[in-house]
Design a protein around this motif. Sequence first.
Motif, PDB file in Angstrom:
ATOM      1  N   SER A 251       1.034  -1.075   0.199  1.00 56.19           N
ATOM      2  CA  SER A 251      -0.069  -0.517  -0.452  1.00 56.19           C
ATOM      3  C   SER A 251       1.540   1.264   0.144  1.00 56.19           C
ATOM      4  CB  SER A 251      -0.699  -0.182   0.866  1.00 56.19           C
ATOM      5  OG  SER A 251      -0.257   0.574   2.761  1.00 56.19           O
ATOM      6  N   PHE A 252       0.494   1.952  -0.572  1.00 57.60           N
ATOM      7  CA  PHE A 252       1.265   3.114  -0.737  1.00 57.60           C
ATOM      8  C   PHE A 252       0.469   4.682  -0.616  1.00 57.60           C
ATOM      9  CE2 PHE A 252       3.114   0.387  -4.197  1.00 57.60           C
ATOM     10  CZ  PHE A 252       4.776   0.099  -3.717  1.00 57.60           C
ATOM     11  N   THR A 253       0.529   5.684   0.241  1.00 62.03           N
ATOM     12  CA  THR A 253      -0.213   7.176   0.670  1.00 62.03           C
ATOM     13  C   THR A 253       0.317   8.065   0.550  1.00 62.03           C
ATOM     14  OG1 THR A 253      -0.995   5.386   2.819  1.00 62.03           O
ATOM     15  CG2 THR A 253      -1.550   7.304   2.549  1.00 62.03           C
ATOM     16  N   GLY A 254      -0.056   8.599  -0.406  1.00 63.40           N
ATOM     17  CA  GLY A 254       0.047  10.179  -0.802  1.00 63.40           C
ATOM     18  C   GLY A 254      -0.685  10.497  -1.413  1.00 63.40           C
ATOM     19  N   VAL A 255      -0.503  10.956  -2.614  1.00 66.02           N
ATOM     20  CA  VAL A 255      -0.952  12.612  -3.549  1.00 66.02           C
ATOM     21  C   VAL A 255      -0.806  12.080  -4.692  1.00 66.02           C
ATOM     22  CG1 VAL A 255      -0.699  14.302  -1.691  1.00 66.02           C
ATOM     23  CG2 VAL A 255       0.522  14.478  -3.898  1.00 66.02           C
ATOM     24  N   PRO A 256      -2.723  12.193  -5.424  1.00 60.75           N
ATOM     25  CA  PRO A 256      -1.836  12.085  -7.973  1.00 60.75           C
ATOM     26  C   PRO A 256      -1.369  13.131  -8.162  1.00 60.75           C
ATOM     27  CG  PRO A 256      -4.418  11.519  -6.496  1.00 60.75           C
ATOM     28  CD  PRO A 256      -3.773  12.322  -5.706  1.00 60.75           C
ATOM     29  N   GLY A 257      -0.927  13.129  -8.538  1.00 59.49           N
ATOM     30  CA  GLY A 257      -0.105  14.496  -9.711  1.00 59.49           C
ATOM     31  C   GLY A 257      -0.022  14.084 -11.110  1.00 59.49           C
ATOM     32  N   LYS A 258       1.128  14.661 -11.667  1.00 58.71           N
ATOM     33  CA  LYS A 258       1.313  14.702 -12.767  1.00 58.71           C
ATOM     34  C   LYS A 258       3.377  14.847 -12.599  1.00 58.71           C
ATOM     35  CE  LYS A 258      -1.333  15.188 -16.230  1.00 58.71           C
ATOM     36  NZ  LYS A 258      -2.654  15.450 -17.767  1.00 58.71           N
ATOM     37  N   THR A 259       3.866  13.091 -13.765  1.00 62.30           N
ATOM     38  CA  THR A 259       5.318  14.323 -13.554  1.00 62.30           C
ATOM     39  C   THR A 259       6.050  15.339 -14.697  1.00 62.30           C
ATOM     40  OG1 THR A 259       6.077  12.682 -15.024  1.00 62.30           O
ATOM     41  CG2 THR A 259       6.378  11.840 -12.712  1.00 62.30           C
ATOM     42  N   LYS A 260       6.980  16.392 -14.607  1.00 60.59           N
ATOM     43  CA  LYS A 260       7.369  16.692 -14.790  1.00 60.59           C
ATOM     44  C   LYS A 260       6.947  16.988 -16.569  1.00 60.59           C
ATOM     45  CE  LYS A 260      10.153  19.348 -11.883  1.00 60.59           C
ATOM     46  NZ  LYS A 260      11.989  19.892 -11.742  1.00 60.59           N
ATOM     47  N   LYS A 261       6.785  15.235 -17.015  1.00 58.94           N
ATOM     48  CA  LYS A 261       6.865  14.849 -18.090  1.00 58.94           C
ATOM     49  C   LYS A 261       5.223  14.682 -18.198  1.00 58.94           C
ATOM     50  CE  LYS A 261      11.413  12.595 -19.173  1.00 58.94           C
ATOM     51  NZ  LYS A 261      12.263  11.682 -19.659  1.00 58.94           N
ATOM     52  N   GLY A 262       4.416  14.753 -17.292  1.00 57.06           N
ATOM     53  CA  GLY A 262       3.032  14.871 -17.968  1.00 57.06           C
ATOM     54  C   GLY A 262       2.346  13.394 -17.157  1.00 57.06           C
ATOM     55  N   GLN A 263       3.224  12.452 -16.957  1.00 59.06           N
ATOM     56  CA  GLN A 263       3.429  11.197 -16.697  1.00 59.06           C
ATOM     57  C   GLN A 263       2.183  11.427 -15.354  1.00 59.06           C
ATOM     58  OE1 GLN A 263       5.934   7.747 -16.672  1.00 59.06           O
ATOM     59  NE2 GLN A 263       4.325   6.397 -16.054  1.00 59.06           N
ATOM     60  N   SER A 264       0.693  10.404 -14.995  1.00 56.93           N
ATOM     61  CA  SER A 264      -0.246  10.284 -13.998  1.00 56.93           C
ATOM     62  C   SER A 264       0.699   9.348 -13.154  1.00 56.93           C
ATOM     63  CB  SER A 264      -1.343   9.694 -14.703  1.00 56.93           C
ATOM     64  OG  SER A 264      -1.769  10.334 -14.810  1.00 56.93           O
ATOM     65  N   SER A 265       0.722  10.060 -12.016  1.00 58.08           N
ATOM     66  CA  SER A 265       1.817   9.225 -10.879  1.00 58.08           C
ATOM     67  C   SER A 265       1.028   8.874  -9.587  1.00 58.08           C
ATOM     68  CB  SER A 265       3.141   9.352 -10.558  1.00 58.08           C
ATOM     69  OG  SER A 265       4.043   9.290 -12.051  1.00 58.08           O
ATOM     70  N   LEU A 266       1.420   8.460  -8.805  1.00 54.76           N
ATOM     71  CA  LEU A 266       0.800   8.925  -7.108  1.00 54.76           C
ATOM     72  C   LEU A 266       2.181   8.665  -6.113  1.00 54.76           C
ATOM     73  CD1 LEU A 266      -0.766   8.821  -5.086  1.00 54.76           C
ATOM     74  CD2 LEU A 266      -0.123   5.858  -4.222  1.00 54.76           C
ATOM     75  N   PHE A 267       2.584  10.213  -5.473  1.00 55.75           N
ATOM     76  CA  PHE A 267       3.755  10.761  -5.400  1.00 55.75           C
ATOM     77  C   PHE A 267       3.600  10.268  -3.660  1.00 55.75           C
ATOM     78  CE2 PHE A 267       2.724  13.310  -8.734  1.00 55.75           C
ATOM     79  CZ  PHE A 267       4.839  13.261  -9.311  1.00 55.75           C
ATOM     80  N   VAL A 268       3.926   9.564  -3.663  1.00 54.84           N
ATOM     81  CA  VAL A 268       4.451   8.991  -1.465  1.00 54.84           C
ATOM     82  C   VAL A 268       4.227  10.065  -1.092  1.00 54.84           C
ATOM     83  CG1 VAL A 268       5.213   7.156  -0.463  1.00 54.84           C
ATOM     84  CG2 VAL A 268       4.731   6.888  -2.387  1.00 54.84           C
ATOM     85  N   THR A 269       3.420  10.622   0.299  1.00 55.32           N
ATOM     86  CA  THR A 269       4.121  11.597   1.225  1.00 55.32           C
ATOM     87  C   THR A 269       3.875  10.574   2.248  1.00 55.32           C
ATOM     88  OG1 THR A 269       2.128  12.332   1.604  1.00 55.32           O
ATOM     89  CG2 THR A 269       2.985  13.162   0.353  1.00 55.32           C
ATOM     90  N   ASN A 270       3.132   9.649   2.982  1.00 53.88           N
ATOM     91  CA  ASN A 270       2.719   9.444   3.921  1.00 53.88           C
ATOM     92  C   ASN A 270       3.790   8.142   4.745  1.00 53.88           C
ATOM     93  OD1 ASN A 270       1.545  11.774   4.042  1.00 53.88           O
ATOM     94  ND2 ASN A 270      -0.324  11.565   5.000  1.00 53.88           N
ATOM     95  N   GLU A 271       3.256   7.476   3.657  1.00 53.67           N
ATOM     96  CA  GLU A 271       3.591   5.969   4.182  1.00 53.67           C
ATOM     97  C   GLU A 271       3.214   4.669   2.630  1.00 53.67           C
ATOM     98  OE1 GLU A 271       1.962   3.359   8.390  1.00 53.67           O
ATOM     99  OE2 GLU A 271       0.315   2.846   6.271  1.00 53.67           O
ATOM    100  N   MET A 272       4.459   3.914   3.770  1.00 57.57           N
ATOM    101  CA  MET A 272       4.100   2.650   2.254  1.00 57.57           C
ATOM    102  C   MET A 272       4.891   1.329   3.104  1.00 57.57           C
ATOM    103  SD  MET A 272       7.315   3.221  -0.116  1.00 57.57           S
ATOM    104  CE  MET A 272       9.060   3.492   0.406  1.00 57.57           C
ATOM    105  N   ARG A 273       3.704   0.371   2.702  1.00 54.05           N
ATOM    106  CA  ARG A 273       4.230  -0.622   4.008  1.00 54.05           C
ATOM    107  C   ARG A 273       3.847  -2.085   2.416  1.00 54.05           C
ATOM    108  NH1 ARG A 273      -0.473  -1.683   8.447  1.00 54.05           N
ATOM    109  NH2 ARG A 273      -2.318  -1.585   7.282  1.00 54.05           N
TER     110      ARG A 273
END
Length: 524
Positions: free
Chosen positions: A140-162
Amino acid sequence: MTLVSKVLPRLVRHRSLPPSCIALQRRYIETTIPEHGTQQPSRLEYPRFALDPSRHGTWATVKDIELRASTLNQGEKAADTVTLTGRIQAKRESSAKLIFYDVVQNGETIQVVVSKGKFVATHQSFADANQALCRGDIASFTGVPGKTKKGQSSLFVTNEMRVLSPCLHSIPTRSGLKDPEKRFRQRHLDMLVNTETTQVLRVRAEIIRYIRHFLDERGFLEVETPILSGKAGGANARPFLTQANALDMDMQLRIAPELYLKQMVIGGMDRVYEIGKQFRNEGIDADHNPEFTTCEFYQAYGNLESLMKDTETLLSGLAQDIHRRHGMGPENIRFDQPFKRIHVLDHLEAVLKQPIAEILEADDASNHLTSICRDHGISISGPPTTARILDKLISHYIEPECEQPTFLYNHPLALSPLAKDGVDEKGRRIAARFELFVGGKELVNAYEELNDPREQRRRFQQQVLDREQGDLEAPIPDTAFCEALEYGLPPTAGWGMGIDRVVQLLTGATHIREVLAFPVMRPI
């Protein structure tokens, strides 16, 4: 020094085990190698899955994250926190401070970005969190949705991954899992590695859904009939045998639902269908599996012409739908209406230059037909019953001509013990039946149902004679069905289609096991 610390360095130094697999190797050793002669308890965790909204936000699918990211600009991130779950397909370390994961969830893949500068979990360090995750793990990965500088949809982890469920084996690459034996004996591994496998099974579900919707729209009622019974009937095939201990009786797995479905029509249910498993104790090849799926429907006051039109409408629409959705379908086969038609009796008499209809009226018809096969160099396997020989002649002379969708109709009556008889334009007795062949393979078998109980009993008696000649595929007569016919079966049209073969055709699979989740395999 523990046994783990002794063995692990030797495994890592072995050239077939790269250092990148250290975490996976350590966890496998710790759960499988006994220490001091006893089994060492597992040090891995298999936590329950629960989300704390204040810390994990909401659970999100890959589509949820992609939809949220689609509203953002390149390099922009959303403010809302979500948790993604799935299997780690790949792990790429860009640097000691930036790591990328490819995560698969229900067949869809998305990128997860873990940056040391954005990782703010208080209970685990950036290095420890990433070291715990290996390719193949459910995580599981906890974070925020977003786009990289190249425009790829990604999840950016901020809080936790396990890790939620660790993978204890190294998952092979696509090139490393090509052996059919390994693929079908370890189907779960095949599904993990070869995306085509799960794609075919998803398309299979869409095909069944389309067929079900087609029949539902036309007023058919989906029903279920017994799989276990005292007598398996409705087709010529050897059944599987079993025993009911509670009843102290021998039972058989069904080879077709036909007799039960027709009893439901007798009971006043004018349009019924069933999509389900059939079981036939016969050979295994590219087109046959002992366990397979069919769709059968029965329509009171229908006839062959209405069945042919429905078949053309169903298959042409289904082929278009699957091609539109997935770009799948046979390249050289067209489902344009109307389909080609071949008069079976006319075709056989023309190619053999023999009066087949007259031969079939004789008492020694099987001897005449055997002589014809011998003269034409056609070998016959099994007991030379009239039905078997006719089936062999059709498969030899007619079926190879059916590359495009082709109806074979007006069969000799001996081939169809459950079909109404009729008279063709030349005054010959024929069965009111058709088969649909596509690509040289039978997809559909349909006929107007025999509803005369006396004639049905006579034909069942002929099947008894066939069994006495050694034809174990001839079913045992079902007297209860004949009694049901005495209450009156309306003029009824019956239709059956092999689901697996349709999926083979529309997905391009060359072997039936490719379209089954778990095909039958010979024991090692």
